[in-house]
Scaffold this motif. Structure first.
Motif, PDB file in Angstrom:
ATOM      1  N   UNK A   2       0.823  -1.210   0.000  1.00  0.00           N
ATOM      2  CA  UNK A   2       0.000   0.000   0.000  1.00  0.00           C
ATOM      3  C   UNK A   2       0.856   1.259   0.000  1.00  0.00           C
ATOM      4  N   UNK A   3       0.461   2.208  -0.846  1.00  0.00           N
ATOM      5  CA  UNK A   3       1.187   3.459  -0.998  1.00  0.00           C
ATOM      6  C   UNK A   3       2.170   3.446  -2.145  1.00  0.00           C
ATOM      7  N   UNK A   4       2.528   2.263  -2.645  1.00  0.00           N
ATOM      8  CA  UNK A   4       3.461   2.169  -3.760  1.00  0.00           C
ATOM      9  C   UNK A   4       2.749   2.406  -5.090  1.00  0.00           C
ATOM     10  N   UNK A   5       3.533   2.863  -6.058  1.00  0.00           N
ATOM     11  CA  UNK A   5       3.021   3.225  -7.375  1.00  0.00           C
ATOM     12  C   UNK A   5       2.785   1.992  -8.245  1.00  0.00           C
ATOM     13  N   UNK A   6       1.707   2.032  -9.036  1.00  0.00           N
ATOM     14  CA  UNK A   6       1.426   0.946  -9.981  1.00  0.00           C
ATOM     15  C   UNK A   6       2.505   0.908 -11.055  1.00  0.00           C
ATOM     16  N   UNK A   7       3.138  -0.218 -11.278  1.00  0.00           N
ATOM     17  CA  UNK A   7       4.104  -0.330 -12.376  1.00  0.00           C
ATOM     18  C   UNK A   7       3.386  -0.233 -13.722  1.00  0.00           C
ATOM     19  N   UNK A  62      -1.630   4.941  -6.770  1.00  0.00           N
ATOM     20  CA  UNK A  62      -0.971   4.404  -5.587  1.00  0.00           C
ATOM     21  C   UNK A  62      -1.839   3.265  -5.049  1.00  0.00           C
ATOM     22  N   UNK A  63      -1.197   2.200  -4.607  1.00  0.00           N
ATOM     23  CA  UNK A  63      -1.922   1.024  -4.139  1.00  0.00           C
ATOM     24  C   UNK A  63      -2.642   1.307  -2.831  1.00  0.00           C
ATOM     25  N   UNK A  64      -3.927   0.971  -2.791  1.00  0.00           N
ATOM     26  CA  UNK A  64      -4.700   1.121  -1.561  1.00  0.00           C
ATOM     27  C   UNK A  64      -5.160  -0.219  -0.986  1.00  0.00           C
ATOM     28  N   UNK A  65      -5.154  -1.267  -1.820  1.00  0.00           N
ATOM     29  CA  UNK A  65      -5.545  -2.594  -1.334  1.00  0.00           C
ATOM     30  C   UNK A  65      -4.897  -3.668  -2.203  1.00  0.00           C
ATOM     31  N   UNK A  66      -4.463  -4.742  -1.562  1.00  0.00           N
ATOM     32  CA  UNK A  66      -3.994  -5.927  -2.289  1.00  0.00           C
ATOM     33  C   UNK A  66      -4.421  -7.177  -1.531  1.00  0.00           C
ATOM     34  N   UNK A  67      -4.811  -8.206  -2.294  1.00  0.00           N
ATOM     35  CA  UNK A  67      -5.182  -9.472  -1.667  1.00  0.00           C
ATOM     36  C   UNK A  67      -6.289 -10.188  -2.391  1.00  0.00           C
ATOM     37  N   UNK A  68      -7.146 -10.821  -1.590  1.00  0.00           N
ATOM     38  CA  UNK A  68      -8.215 -11.656  -2.134  1.00  0.00           C
ATOM     39  C   UNK A  68      -9.424 -10.812  -2.555  1.00  0.00           C
ATOM     40  N   UNK A  69     -10.266 -11.437  -3.367  1.00  0.00           N
ATOM     41  CA  UNK A  69     -11.556 -10.840  -3.671  1.00  0.00           C
ATOM     42  C   UNK A  69     -12.545 -11.249  -2.586  1.00  0.00           C
ATOM     43  N   UNK A  88     -14.474   6.975   2.090  1.00  0.00           N
ATOM     44  CA  UNK A  88     -13.968   6.506   3.382  1.00  0.00           C
ATOM     45  C   UNK A  88     -12.622   5.808   3.220  1.00  0.00           C
ATOM     46  N   UNK A  89     -11.881   5.737   4.313  1.00  0.00           N
ATOM     47  CA  UNK A  89     -10.655   4.948   4.357  1.00  0.00           C
ATOM     48  C   UNK A  89     -11.037   3.473   4.209  1.00  0.00           C
ATOM     49  N   UNK A  90     -10.314   2.707   3.372  1.00  0.00           N
ATOM     50  CA  UNK A  90     -10.648   1.285   3.222  1.00  0.00           C
ATOM     51  C   UNK A  90     -10.582   0.539   4.544  1.00  0.00           C
ATOM     52  N   UNK A  91     -11.514  -0.341   4.759  1.00  0.00           N
ATOM     53  CA  UNK A  91     -11.578  -1.100   6.013  1.00  0.00           C
ATOM     54  C   UNK A  91     -10.377  -2.017   6.200  1.00  0.00           C
ATOM     55  N   UNK A  92      -9.718  -2.374   5.082  1.00  0.00           N
ATOM     56  CA  UNK A  92      -8.536  -3.233   5.136  1.00  0.00           C
ATOM     57  C   UNK A  92      -7.650  -2.874   3.949  1.00  0.00           C
ATOM     58  N   UNK A  93      -6.336  -2.990   4.119  1.00  0.00           N
ATOM     59  CA  UNK A  93      -5.408  -2.674   3.031  1.00  0.00           C
ATOM     60  C   UNK A  93      -4.727  -3.917   2.452  1.00  0.00           C
ATOM     61  N   UNK A  94      -4.580  -4.949   3.269  1.00  0.00           N
ATOM     62  CA  UNK A  94      -3.910  -6.170   2.822  1.00  0.00           C
ATOM     63  C   UNK A  94      -4.658  -7.392   3.358  1.00  0.00           C
ATOM     64  N   UNK A  95      -4.918  -8.335   2.454  1.00  0.00           N
ATOM     65  CA  UNK A  95      -5.384  -9.665   2.860  1.00  0.00           C
ATOM     66  C   UNK A  95      -4.543 -10.687   2.105  1.00  0.00           C
ATOM     67  N   UNK A  96      -4.660 -11.920   2.493  1.00  0.00           N
ATOM     68  CA  UNK A  96      -3.915 -12.987   1.831  1.00  0.00           C
ATOM     69  C   UNK A  96      -4.680 -13.442   0.592  1.00  0.00           C
ATOM     70  N   UNK A  97      -4.082 -13.345  -0.603  1.00  0.00           N
ATOM     71  CA  UNK A  97      -4.792 -13.840  -1.780  1.00  0.00           C
ATOM     72  C   UNK A  97      -4.960 -15.356  -1.697  1.00  0.00           C
TER      73      UNK A  97
END
Length: 193
Positions: A7-12, A128-135, A161-170
């Protein structure tokens, strides 16, 4: 440094062919406030099980500034049904509401740090990345789904709103890497969770 984009990193950036006959780069989606890039394929049971939920989520937010882009980085040498021709046929049959790109060199998957199929990355307007992980929490059997993390994050974002979660396990199949790296999973991948 973590293997997977954080989270916070730029999309390649990327430049990849799509099943619609066009070639796309990151800038082709600049008018969308929110961009969902997800690594997917044609054969994984976790993808096949959750594609209709992903379709519903994409449809729900299509009119709210969210664009979905699927990328297939799997080696066709490992799974021939993941080649470009099968991608075209799959889109013709199912008419999914996303652009479907082929990452033949697997460069995009490495830049993003894709771990599984499916693996979702949500970016803001500045990309900028705000969430990564599972659907969802049970992509192989959506009838047992209890949580749709992607839908929850997108609802938060489009509502300001601020996302409820930023990272989950895919949750899904490993990306099928080419050649000697075909079973490769970096030790840093554990940094995701």
């Amino acid at each position: 440094m973590a293997f997977t984009l954080q989270p916070g990193e730029q999309a390649p950036d990327f430049r990849l062919p799509a099943t619609d006959g066009k070639t796309y780069s990151l800038g082709d989606f600049k008018e969308f406030p929110w961009l969902v890039i997800f690594f997917t394929c044609n054969h994984c049971p976790y993808v096949l099980g959750s594609d209709e939920i992903t379709r519903q989520t994409a449809g729900k937010y299509a009119g709210r500034g969210v664009k979905f882009v699927g990328i297939n980085s799997n080696s066709a040498n490992t799974y021939p049904e993941d080649d470009f021709d099968h991608m075209v046929r799959r889109m013709e049959e199912y008419r999914f509401p996303w652009v479907y790109l082929r990452d033949e060199t697997q460069e995009a998957a490495r830049k993003y740090g894709a771990l599984r199929t499916p693996h979702f990355f949500v970016f803001d307007l500045e990309r900028k990345l705000v969430y990564t992980g599972r659907g969802i929490d049970n992509p192989r059997d959506p009838s047992r789904m209890q949580v749709n993390d992607l839908d929850g994050v997108l609802e938060d974002l489009v509502s300001g709103r601020e996302p409820r979660v930023h990272i989950t396990n895919p949750i899904g199949c490993n990306v099928k890497w080419e050649g000697k790296d075909r079973h490769w999973m970096p030790p840093e991948a554990c940094d995701l969770v």
